[in-house]
Write a protein that holds these residues in place. Sequence first.
Motif, PDB file in Angstrom:
ATOM      1  N   THR A 192     -23.465  38.680  13.282  1.00  0.00           N
ATOM      2  CA  THR A 192     -24.056  38.074  12.087  1.00  0.00           C
ATOM      3  C   THR A 192     -24.228  36.573  12.286  1.00  0.00           C
ATOM      4  O   THR A 192     -23.667  35.987  13.215  1.00  0.00           O
ATOM      5  CB  THR A 192     -23.177  38.302  10.834  1.00  0.00           C
ATOM      6  OG1 THR A 192     -21.965  37.554  10.974  1.00  0.00           O
ATOM      7  CG2 THR A 192     -22.902  39.780  10.590  1.00  0.00           C
ATOM      8  N   ALA A 233     -36.846  35.750   8.190  1.00  0.00           N
ATOM      9  CA  ALA A 233     -35.667  36.224   7.458  1.00  0.00           C
ATOM     10  C   ALA A 233     -34.684  36.912   8.383  1.00  0.00           C
ATOM     11  O   ALA A 233     -35.060  37.385   9.457  1.00  0.00           O
ATOM     12  CB  ALA A 233     -36.098  37.210   6.377  1.00  0.00           C
ATOM     13  N   ASN A 234     -33.430  36.959   7.941  1.00  0.00           N
ATOM     14  CA  ASN A 234     -32.448  37.788   8.632  1.00  0.00           C
ATOM     15  C   ASN A 234     -31.484  38.376   7.616  1.00  0.00           C
ATOM     16  O   ASN A 234     -31.241  37.800   6.564  1.00  0.00           O
ATOM     17  CB  ASN A 234     -31.732  37.036   9.753  1.00  0.00           C
ATOM     18  CG  ASN A 234     -30.582  36.195   9.307  1.00  0.00           C
ATOM     19  OD1 ASN A 234     -30.773  35.057   8.909  1.00  0.00           O
ATOM     20  ND2 ASN A 234     -29.379  36.715   9.372  1.00  0.00           N
ATOM     21  N   ASN A 235     -30.990  39.559   7.928  1.00  0.00           N
ATOM     22  CA  ASN A 235     -29.969  40.219   7.122  1.00  0.00           C
ATOM     23  C   ASN A 235     -28.633  40.058   7.813  1.00  0.00           C
ATOM     24  O   ASN A 235     -28.569  39.944   9.037  1.00  0.00           O
ATOM     25  CB  ASN A 235     -30.278  41.723   6.990  1.00  0.00           C
ATOM     26  CG  ASN A 235     -31.527  41.975   6.190  1.00  0.00           C
ATOM     27  OD1 ASN A 235     -31.642  41.570   5.054  1.00  0.00           O
ATOM     28  ND2 ASN A 235     -32.482  42.658   6.809  1.00  0.00           N
ATOM     29  N   ASN A 236     -27.580  40.066   7.049  1.00  0.00           N
ATOM     30  CA  ASN A 236     -26.227  40.032   7.584  1.00  0.00           C
ATOM     31  C   ASN A 236     -25.483  41.239   7.045  1.00  0.00           C
ATOM     32  O   ASN A 236     -25.211  41.320   5.848  1.00  0.00           O
ATOM     33  CB  ASN A 236     -25.507  38.743   7.187  1.00  0.00           C
ATOM     34  CG  ASN A 236     -25.965  37.567   8.000  1.00  0.00           C
ATOM     35  OD1 ASN A 236     -25.761  37.521   9.196  1.00  0.00           O
ATOM     36  ND2 ASN A 236     -26.618  36.618   7.360  1.00  0.00           N
ATOM     37  N   THR A 237     -25.220  42.180   7.902  1.00  0.00           N
ATOM     38  CA  THR A 237     -24.490  43.415   7.635  1.00  0.00           C
ATOM     39  C   THR A 237     -25.308  44.371   6.769  1.00  0.00           C
ATOM     40  O   THR A 237     -25.741  45.412   7.242  1.00  0.00           O
ATOM     41  CB  THR A 237     -23.102  43.140   7.029  1.00  0.00           C
ATOM     42  OG1 THR A 237     -22.415  42.195   7.858  1.00  0.00           O
ATOM     43  CG2 THR A 237     -22.292  44.412   6.932  1.00  0.00           C
ATOM     44  N   VAL A 238     -25.547  44.041   5.498  1.00  0.00           N
ATOM     45  CA  VAL A 238     -26.326  44.916   4.616  1.00  0.00           C
ATOM     46  C   VAL A 238     -27.785  44.877   5.059  1.00  0.00           C
ATOM     47  O   VAL A 238     -28.368  43.806   5.234  1.00  0.00           O
ATOM     48  CB  VAL A 238     -26.189  44.472   3.147  1.00  0.00           C
ATOM     49  CG1 VAL A 238     -27.087  45.317   2.244  1.00  0.00           C
ATOM     50  CG2 VAL A 238     -24.744  44.565   2.701  1.00  0.00           C
ATOM     51  N   SER A 239     -28.370  46.039   5.265  1.00  0.00           N
ATOM     52  CA  SER A 239     -29.755  46.197   5.728  1.00  0.00           C
ATOM     53  C   SER A 239     -29.964  45.691   7.152  1.00  0.00           C
ATOM     54  O   SER A 239     -31.097  45.512   7.574  1.00  0.00           O
ATOM     55  CB  SER A 239     -30.757  45.527   4.779  1.00  0.00           C
ATOM     56  OG  SER A 239     -30.761  46.190   3.544  1.00  0.00           O
ATOM     57  N   GLN A 240     -28.908  45.449   7.877  1.00  0.00           N
ATOM     58  CA  GLN A 240     -29.010  45.028   9.274  1.00  0.00           C
ATOM     59  C   GLN A 240     -28.960  46.297  10.123  1.00  0.00           C
ATOM     60  O   GLN A 240     -27.897  46.824  10.412  1.00  0.00           O
ATOM     61  CB  GLN A 240     -27.867  44.075   9.620  1.00  0.00           C
ATOM     62  CG  GLN A 240     -27.977  43.442  10.976  1.00  0.00           C
ATOM     63  CD  GLN A 240     -26.842  42.460  11.252  1.00  0.00           C
ATOM     64  OE1 GLN A 240     -25.937  42.273  10.455  1.00  0.00           O
ATOM     65  NE2 GLN A 240     -26.899  41.843  12.410  1.00  0.00           N
ATOM     66  N   SER A 241     -30.124  46.782  10.531  1.00  0.00           N
ATOM     67  CA  SER A 241     -30.209  48.081  11.208  1.00  0.00           C
ATOM     68  C   SER A 241     -29.568  48.093  12.589  1.00  0.00           C
ATOM     69  O   SER A 241     -29.157  49.144  13.065  1.00  0.00           O
ATOM     70  CB  SER A 241     -31.670  48.526  11.304  1.00  0.00           C
ATOM     71  OG  SER A 241     -32.421  47.575  12.011  1.00  0.00           O
ATOM     72  N   HIS A 258     -36.207  37.983  11.837  1.00  0.00           N
ATOM     73  CA  HIS A 258     -37.570  38.501  11.793  1.00  0.00           C
ATOM     74  C   HIS A 258     -38.533  37.329  11.639  1.00  0.00           C
ATOM     75  O   HIS A 258     -38.365  36.494  10.754  1.00  0.00           O
ATOM     76  CB  HIS A 258     -37.757  39.423  10.582  1.00  0.00           C
ATOM     77  CG  HIS A 258     -36.913  40.641  10.615  1.00  0.00           C
ATOM     78  ND1 HIS A 258     -37.393  41.859  11.017  1.00  0.00           N
ATOM     79  CD2 HIS A 258     -35.605  40.829  10.281  1.00  0.00           C
ATOM     80  CE1 HIS A 258     -36.430  42.759  10.929  1.00  0.00           C
ATOM     81  NE2 HIS A 258     -35.329  42.155  10.488  1.00  0.00           N
ATOM     82  N   PHE A 265     -39.912  43.085  -1.877  1.00  0.00           N
ATOM     83  CA  PHE A 265     -39.112  43.725  -0.842  1.00  0.00           C
ATOM     84  C   PHE A 265     -39.629  45.112  -0.490  1.00  0.00           C
ATOM     85  O   PHE A 265     -38.922  45.924   0.066  1.00  0.00           O
ATOM     86  CB  PHE A 265     -37.644  43.783  -1.262  1.00  0.00           C
ATOM     87  CG  PHE A 265     -37.005  42.428  -1.207  1.00  0.00           C
ATOM     88  CD1 PHE A 265     -36.596  41.893   0.004  1.00  0.00           C
ATOM     89  CD2 PHE A 265     -36.847  41.673  -2.349  1.00  0.00           C
ATOM     90  CE1 PHE A 265     -36.034  40.636   0.079  1.00  0.00           C
ATOM     91  CE2 PHE A 265     -36.284  40.421  -2.288  1.00  0.00           C
ATOM     92  CZ  PHE A 265     -35.874  39.900  -1.082  1.00  0.00           C
TER      93      PHE A 265
END
Length: 144
Positions: A52, A87-95, A102, A115
Motif C-alpha cells: 500500500t 488514482a490508487n486504492n489501498n487494500t479496499v478495491s485493490q485487486s 492508475h 465510480f
Amino acid sequence: MGTTSACVFCGIIGGSDEDVVVYRDDVAVGFLDHSPLFVGHVLMVPATHVVTLADLPDDLVGPFYRRVQHVSARLPELLGAQGTFVANNNTVSQSVAHLHVHVVPRSKGDGLRGFFWPRRRYEPGQAVATAAELRRGLADFPHG
C-alpha cells in the motif's frame, strides 16, 4: 523489500509480460492494465514489492510519484486525450496486493462517470502496439 513470486505485478516487474510494459527504471515500472477503462490505461508500480501507499518508504515517495507525474503528463499527447485520471486504492478495491497507481487517459464525453468504470478488453495485437508506442513516447524521463 524485493519482489515476491506470489505477486502477479512482481512477475511483470521481473519480465513475465514485457510486451505490455511502457516504462521501466530502478524506481518504477509502468504497464498496460489488462482490463483498461480506455486504451492506454497504465498501472504504475514501485519496482519493489510494496502493498500500500503507507508501506512505500519515505525516500521513494517523491521519486515514484515523479514518474507517475511524467506518465500522466505525457499520455494525453501520446494518445490524443485531453487529460488523465490518476488514482490508487489501498487494500479496499485493490485487486492486486502491490501498490499500483492508475493513470487513465481521459477526454470530455468519454462516458466515465463517478465510480461506474466499465472495463474493456484490447483487440488482438492492440495492447502490444499501444505499449510500444507509449514506450517510445515515455522514454525521455530525466533520470538522475
